[in-house]
Design a protein around this motif. Structure first.
Motif, short mmCIF file in Angstrom:
data_model
loop_
_atom_site.label_atom_id
_atom_site.label_comp_id
_atom_site.label_asym_id
_atom_site.label_seq_id
_atom_site.Cartn_x
_atom_site.Cartn_y
_atom_site.Cartn_z
N ALA B 35 53.87 71.18 -3.57
CA ALA B 35 54.54 71.21 -2.27
C ALA B 35 56.03 71.47 -2.44
O ALA B 35 56.64 72.19 -1.65
N GLN B 36 56.57 70.88 -3.49
CA GLN B 36 58.00 71.05 -3.73
C GLN B 36 58.31 72.51 -4.08
O GLN B 36 59.28 73.08 -3.60
N ARG B 142 44.62 69.33 9.83
CA ARG B 142 43.80 68.63 8.85
C ARG B 142 43.00 69.61 7.99
O ARG B 142 42.81 69.41 6.80
N SER B 143 42.53 70.67 8.64
CA SER B 143 41.66 71.59 7.91
C SER B 143 42.46 72.54 7.02
O SER B 143 41.89 73.28 6.24
N VAL B 144 43.79 72.50 7.16
CA VAL B 144 44.61 73.43 6.40
C VAL B 144 44.94 72.83 5.04
O VAL B 144 45.50 71.74 4.95
N ARG B 145 44.61 73.52 4.00
CA ARG B 145 44.88 72.97 2.66
C ARG B 145 46.32 73.24 2.25
O ARG B 145 47.05 72.34 1.88
N TYR B 146 46.68 74.50 2.30
CA TYR B 146 48.06 74.84 1.97
C TYR B 146 48.66 75.48 3.21
O TYR B 146 48.10 76.43 3.75
N ILE B 147 49.80 74.96 3.61
CA ILE B 147 50.40 75.47 4.82
C ILE B 147 50.92 76.88 4.57
O ILE B 147 51.72 77.11 3.68
N GLY B 148 50.42 77.82 5.35
CA GLY B 148 50.89 79.19 5.24
C GLY B 148 51.82 79.49 6.39
O GLY B 148 51.92 78.71 7.35
N ARG B 238 59.56 75.83 7.71
CA ARG B 238 60.36 75.06 6.78
C ARG B 238 60.13 73.56 7.00
O ARG B 238 59.98 72.79 6.05
N ALA B 239 60.08 73.17 8.28
CA ALA B 239 59.86 71.76 8.58
C ALA B 239 58.51 71.31 8.03
O ALA B 239 58.41 70.23 7.44
N LEU B 240 57.50 72.13 8.19
CA LEU B 240 56.17 71.75 7.72
C LEU B 240 56.15 71.62 6.20
O LEU B 240 55.55 70.69 5.65
N LEU B 241 56.83 72.53 5.53
CA LEU B 241 56.84 72.46 4.07
C LEU B 241 57.62 71.25 3.57
O LEU B 241 57.20 70.56 2.65
N GLU B 242 58.77 71.01 4.21
CA GLU B 242 59.57 69.85 3.83
C GLU B 242 58.75 68.59 4.05
O GLU B 242 58.77 67.66 3.26
N ASN B 243 58.04 68.59 5.18
CA ASN B 243 57.21 67.46 5.52
C ASN B 243 56.13 67.24 4.48
O ASN B 243 55.88 66.11 4.07
N ALA B 244 55.49 68.33 4.06
CA ALA B 244 54.41 68.20 3.09
C ALA B 244 54.95 67.61 1.79
O ALA B 244 54.33 66.71 1.21
#
Lengths: 133, 295
Positions: B35-36, B142-148, B238-244
């Protein structure tokens, strides 16, 4: 020839960053080549191929699916919606894209969205013929 | 005084829990790295996007499309609250929710209307208790494994469609910024009207000259009109990735704590267990000896 700095980024990652000799950018109003000391330009991209030559003479081609190009102070930045190395682009993916675009044209209700979808379809077909796939 | 058997079962159950928390910590550590990396890889695009937008917007003082200039009101606020889909990650979800809740309460106290879109189930569960009526949508990933990028673009399209429909005036994004494994900062970021980073003109006067001769292909307005929605998608992404990344970091440190706590508990229980076992042996010995003496 003199080199200048070129960054190609997609939302997922940085694809290229370094010195280049020349870059051909597929803008919506036609392709243009960027060399050193190009005038500042801000352009929207159509789906197409970015050709560039790095400072050691190596040539690379990348398919971009629209985005923006920004030239200022001898720095060219391409913000691509999606970028794939041409070698990795397969016919099936492009065909799927074209099919989706065709459906968009068929589904679009408002005149302007239909026109935009049609334009996109046209551009994708151009790419396909250009690559002789 | 619990019997020896009770103590044995208690110790083994704590051991089982410790194994689970340990495994969760290691999974989180592995996911965190990925994620990082994703968050870092997305950074250049967002930074360059900011720069380009600042350049273009510099020529649009006050005017421009509605996404940039706003509706001229600020009566209806939309809060997009991004949280995790899963719990067991320390105060990660609650700290984002707390920030959003404080904002919502203070806005409502000022007489503004508040609408909430929840991204992630955990935030929804917590906000539902207080803001049942304000929540207009729940987006589950929930069903998303890697946020695209596509996931973010979809949320952005949803928000923009609501904006164009006149459903709100100001949109704010809530997420957790990833600093380090032990530090995640809940953040509120206004996305509509777009907040343009102060143009470089003030920083580098030399560039101001160049901006004046910028050529636009096609028209400036047209570029801006397609750049702005894109910028919102980028911000959401960006928010979603930072969140992950924050979620995995928070989970890793809280599971590390849990593992350590379980270790402490096992140690304590083992001492109690040994002590009572020895006490029992001593008692039995005394009984035997005193019985023999009595003869």
């Amino acid at each position: 020839m003199a080199a200048f700095h070129f960054d190609l980024v997609s939302p997922e990652r940085l694809l290229f960053s370094g010195a280049v000799e020349s870059v051909v950018v597929p803008s919506v109003e036609g392709e243009f080549m960027v060399l050193k000391d190009h005038a500042p330009v801000m352009a929207m991209l159509k789906p197409g191929v970015v050709h560039f030559e790095d400072d050691k003479g190596g040539k690379r081609n990348l398919f971009v699916r629209g985005g923006f190009a920004d030239v200022a102070n001898n720095v060219l930045t391409i913000l691509a919606e999606q970028a794939i190395a041409l070698e990795d682009l397969d016919t099936a993916a492009l065909d799927l894209e074209i099919k989706n675009a065709e459906e968009d044209v068929a589904d679009a209700k408002a005149e302007d969205t239909r026109q935009r979808a049609a334009e996109r379809l046209e551009q994708l077909r151009e790419v396909k013929t250009a690559l002789k796939l | 005084m619990p019997s020896l058997k009770d103590l044995r079962t208690r110790i083994s159950s704590v051991k089982a829990t410790q194994k689970i928390t340990k495994a969760m910590q290691m999974v989180a550590a592995a996911k965190l790295r990925r994620a990082q990396m994703a968050a870092e890889a997305a950074r250049p695009y967002a930074e360059r996007m900011d720069a380009v937008l600042a350049n273009v917007a510099a020529g649009q003082a006050g005017g421009g499309p509605a996404l940039l200039a706003g509706t001229g009101k600020d009566d209806v606020h939309l809060l997009v609250v991004c949280t995790a889909e899963r719990g067991l990650c320390g105060a990660f979800n609650s700290s984002i929710v707390r920030l959003a809740r404080e904002r919502a309460v203070s806005l409502m106290a000022l007489g503004k209307t508040v609408k909430i879109i929840c991204v992630g189930k955990k935030g929804y569960d917590q906000l539902r208790r207080q803001f049942e009526k304000q929540i207009i949508e729940l987006i589950e990933l929930r069903s998303v494994r890697y946020i695209g990028f596509e996931n973010a673009a979809e949320i952005a399209r949803n928000v923009i469609a609501r904006y164009d429909g006149g459903q709100f005036d100001v949109a704010t994004l809530f997420f957790s910024r990833f600093r380090s494994v032990i530090l995640q900062i809940p953040t509120a970021l206004q996305i509509i009207p777009a907040q343009i980073p102060v143009a470089d003109a003030t920083v580098k006067p030399a560039e101001a000259k160049d901006q004046a001769v910028y050529e636009y292909e096609p028209e400036e307005n047209e570029i801006l009109a397609s750049l702005l929605p894109r910028n919102i998608a980028v911000q959401v992404f960006r928010a979603l990735l930072e969140n992950a990344a924050s979620e995995q970091g928070a989970r890793m440190s809280s599971m590390d704590n849990a593992t350590r706590n379980a270790g402490d508990m096992i140690k304590k229980q083992t001492i109690v267990y040994n002590r009572s076992r020895q006490a029992m042996i001593t008692k039995e010995l005394i009984e035997i000896i005193s019985g023999a003496e009595a003869l």
